[in-house]
Design a protein around this motif. Structure first.
Motif, short mmCIF file in Angstrom:
data_model
loop_
_atom_site.label_atom_id
_atom_site.label_comp_id
_atom_site.label_asym_id
_atom_site.label_seq_id
_atom_site.Cartn_x
_atom_site.Cartn_y
_atom_site.Cartn_z
N HIS A 102 3.20 7.09 -11.65
CA HIS A 102 3.26 7.78 -10.35
C HIS A 102 4.21 8.97 -10.47
CE1 HIS A 102 1.15 4.37 -8.56
NE2 HIS A 102 1.99 3.59 -9.23
N ASP A 128 -3.67 -0.83 -9.08
CA ASP A 128 -3.75 0.65 -9.10
C ASP A 128 -3.69 1.19 -10.54
OD1 ASP A 128 -1.10 -0.32 -9.10
OD2 ASP A 128 -0.28 1.59 -8.38
N HIS A 129 -3.59 0.29 -11.53
CA HIS A 129 -3.55 0.71 -12.94
C HIS A 129 -4.70 0.11 -13.75
CE1 HIS A 129 0.45 2.58 -12.55
NE2 HIS A 129 0.51 1.75 -11.53
N ASP A 184 4.60 1.80 -14.60
CA ASP A 184 5.43 1.74 -13.38
C ASP A 184 6.89 1.43 -13.66
OD1 ASP A 184 3.49 2.46 -11.64
OD2 ASP A 184 3.21 0.48 -10.72
N HIS A 213 0.01 -2.28 -17.24
CA HIS A 213 0.26 -3.58 -16.58
C HIS A 213 -0.89 -3.84 -15.63
CE1 HIS A 213 1.85 -0.65 -13.73
NE2 HIS A 213 1.90 -1.58 -12.78
ZN ZN Z 1 1.60 1.55 -9.70
#
Ligand code: ZN
Ligand code: ZN
Length: 248
Positions: free
Chosen positions: A220, A77-78, A178, A73
């Motif tokens: 995560h 952070d990805h 996520d 997505h």
């Molecule tokens: Zn994330």
């Protein structure tokens, strides 16, 4: 477990033969995964914008070419280092069609409908200029059922409209981004304000029932190993529905 590299801000370890985890410790524990195939490597999620050099260094150590970058997505952070990694390696970048506008900079997640809590955090991120990842100009859109190498695309919306899970038949693995985390060995469906549509996310978990997996790899936290790891995800979502019904 084979540890390829250990440093202050990250660790690279072999999850199983042909499958590597790069975990970044800052700002929070975040994973990228590398899958080896005969044609080369596929990177699943690209970390934060400043993680590119570590990912490139890991690829050099594994000593195989990076062919594909697939994004679960378009949160920063990805997908943060995807543009830089693609430029350096020539690897193609893939994301679901619905998240593509956030990846190529044509739109922002802050501009689309979601729960009021999610709108607040996404608008704050947009206002601070940290929500959109550095734009990837030539990213390709994928859909439910498409395959990138041996990874099959499962559209599991809710966290974002174009959130996808990748299924590897060879590794019996689900890369779930996520949709859920696994911190402190506790598998948790992602009910944080970063999830746009919680109910839709819970319903998406039903799709995991038909993909037999013994390992769930989240964005995560640690990998979750179990005989029927896919069914652990389904049970998790059904527990959420049950709790919600009892509360209403
Ligand atoms: Zn994330
Ligand atoms: Zn996210």
């Amino acid at each position: 477990m084979v540890v390829l590299q250990r440093a202050l801000g990250h660790r690279v370890e072999q999850e199983q033969a042909g499958l590597w985890r790069i975990v970044f410790h800052v700002p929070t524990s975040t994973n990228c995964w590398l899958v080896e195939e005969s044609a080369g490597l596929t990177l699943i999620d690209a970390g934060c914008p400043w993680n590119a050099s570590t990912i490139l260094d890991t690829i050099r150590r594994i000593n195989k070419p990076l062919k594909n970058i697939v994004i679960t997505h378009a949160h920063p952070d990805h997908a943060g280092a995807a543009a830089s990694l693609s430029r350096h390696t020539g690897a193609e970048v893939f994301a679901h069609q619905l998240d593509l506008p956030f990846l190529n900079g044509k739109s922002s997640i802050a501009e689309i409908p979601g729960s009021s809590a999610s709108l607040q955090v996404h608008r704050a991120g947009h206002w601070a200029g940290i929500l959109n990842p550095p734009p990837v100009e030539h990213a390709k859109g994928v859909h439910e059922g498409d395959c990138i190498g041996e990874l099959k695309v499962i559209h599991t919306p809710g966290h974002t409209p174009g959130s996808i899970t990748f299924y590897s038949e060879e590794h019996k693995a689900l890369f779930i981004g996520d949709n859920a985390s696994n911190r402190l060995y506790l598998l948790n469906i992602n009910m944080s304000p970063f999830t746009l549509e919680r109910q839709q996310l819970i319903e998406s978990f039903e799709k995991y029932e038909k993909y037999h997996a013994t390992i769930v790899l989240p964005g995560h936290g640690r990998a979750h190993h179990s005989k029927n790891a896919n069914l652990d995800l389904v049970r998790l979502a059904r527990t959420c529905i049950f709790r919600k019904r009892r509360a209403s």
